[in-house]
Design a protein around this motif. Structure first.
Motif, short mmCIF file in Angstrom:
data_model
loop_
_atom_site.label_atom_id
_atom_site.label_comp_id
_atom_site.label_asym_id
_atom_site.label_seq_id
_atom_site.Cartn_x
_atom_site.Cartn_y
_atom_site.Cartn_z
N GLY A 82 0.82 -1.09 -0.08
CA GLY A 82 0.00 -0.12 0.03
C GLY A 82 0.85 1.40 -0.11
O GLY A 82 2.07 1.26 0.28
N TYR A 83 0.30 2.40 -0.53
CA TYR A 83 1.09 3.67 -0.58
C TYR A 83 0.27 4.51 0.08
O TYR A 83 -1.10 4.68 -0.05
N CYS A 84 1.05 5.47 0.83
CA CYS A 84 0.03 6.79 1.64
C CYS A 84 -0.89 5.95 2.38
O CYS A 84 -0.49 5.05 3.50
N ARG A 85 -2.03 6.15 2.44
CA ARG A 85 -3.12 5.83 3.23
C ARG A 85 -3.24 4.18 3.09
O ARG A 85 -3.63 3.46 3.96
N GLY A 86 -2.83 3.67 1.61
CA GLY A 86 -2.89 2.28 1.65
C GLY A 86 -2.07 1.49 2.34
O GLY A 86 -2.14 0.17 2.61
N HIS A 101 5.89 5.32 1.66
CA HIS A 101 5.45 6.55 2.28
C HIS A 101 4.04 6.72 2.70
O HIS A 101 3.06 7.18 2.40
N SER A 102 3.98 5.51 3.82
CA SER A 102 2.67 5.23 4.63
C SER A 102 2.35 6.60 5.28
O SER A 102 3.22 7.62 5.66
N SER A 103 1.01 6.83 5.79
CA SER A 103 0.73 7.91 6.45
C SER A 103 -0.17 7.49 7.55
O SER A 103 -0.73 6.38 7.86
#
Length: 242
Positions: free
Chosen positions: A120-124, A146-148
């Motif tokens: 997953g990326y960012c929110r993912g 670059h997770s959030s």
């Protein structure tokens, strides 16, 4: 079950002459959802040798591409709208979505039988961790880039609260000086992983900003994107290779 029909794509290696079974990877996009940049990224992951299930994480707000073609998803006004769409991604809603996604992996002919990977990326990134937590016997690897907001101590639904259920190999590639995942959250998430004896690796992509793998942002870096794919090849290969 999911809250309606999740529109999704199945993306296979571009070198495949005919459909074949490949190890499955479920990919969760950033908050921008389905769009050409997301599909390009999914193809790059598939070209590592996997069949990628790419669901529209924002299907409750609309089918296909939510962001108008003449707008950027990271423009402030558009991003505000997308964040509101993202509020529908509660742990309960995601758990219902996961039932359908795992069922698709088990049913569709492009996917090889066996354990799966997720990225997953960012929110993912947090969504991928949650999938691994809810399906510990099914998910062998979970990666986030670059997770959030992985470890907001004020968030009662923080992904760090389900880490104790994860048995998968975890890899996290963090952006440097990321407003969406500040250093104190990175440290806290690492500590929670360690306290729960997780099998994990974290890496700081020094000098790169949030969104370094995302083609349609100013933060995109080809060098960091290539590095992320190399790391993903390593993690998925270790976890999903017979």
């Amino acid at each position: 079950m999911a809250d309606g029909v999740i529109d999704a794509q199945i993306i296979t290696p571009s070198s495949s002459i005919s459909p074949s079974k490949n190890p499955p990877v479920v990919m969760f996009s950033d908050i921008g959802g389905m769009r050409p940049a997301t599909e390009t990224k999914a193809q790059a992951v598939a070209d590592l040798g996997y069949s990628v299930l790419l669901p529209n994480i924002l299907y409750r707000s609309g089918r296909g591409q939510i962001v108008p073609v003449d707008r950027r998803f990271d423009d402030q006004d558009m991003l505000t709208e997308l964040v509101e769409c993202g509020r529908l991604l509660t742990p309960e809603a995601l758990s219902r979505d996961f039932v359908g996604l795992v069922s698709a992996v088990e049913r569709e002919p492009e996917f090889r039988e066996g354990r799966i990977g997720t990225v997953g990326y960012c929110r993912g990134g947090g969504i991928a961790i949650r999938l691994a937590a809810l399906y510990p016997d099914k998910v062998a690897a979970a990666a986030g880039f670059h997770s959030s907001n992985l470890a907001d101590p004020n968030d009662p639904n923080s992904p760090m609260l389900v880490v104790n259920q994860v048995t998968a190999l975890i890899y996290l590639g963090h952006a440097d000086k990321d407003d969406y995942l500040p250093p104190e959250q990175i440290s806290l998430f690492d500590r929670v992983l360690s306290e729960n004896s997780a099998h994990f690796m974290t890496e700081l992509y020094r000098g790169y900003r949030h969104g370094f793998t995302t083609l349609d942002t100013d933060a995109y870096s080809q060098k960091a994107d290539i590095l992320h794919l190399n790391r993903l090849r390593m993690v998925l290969g270790e976890a999903l290779t017979d």
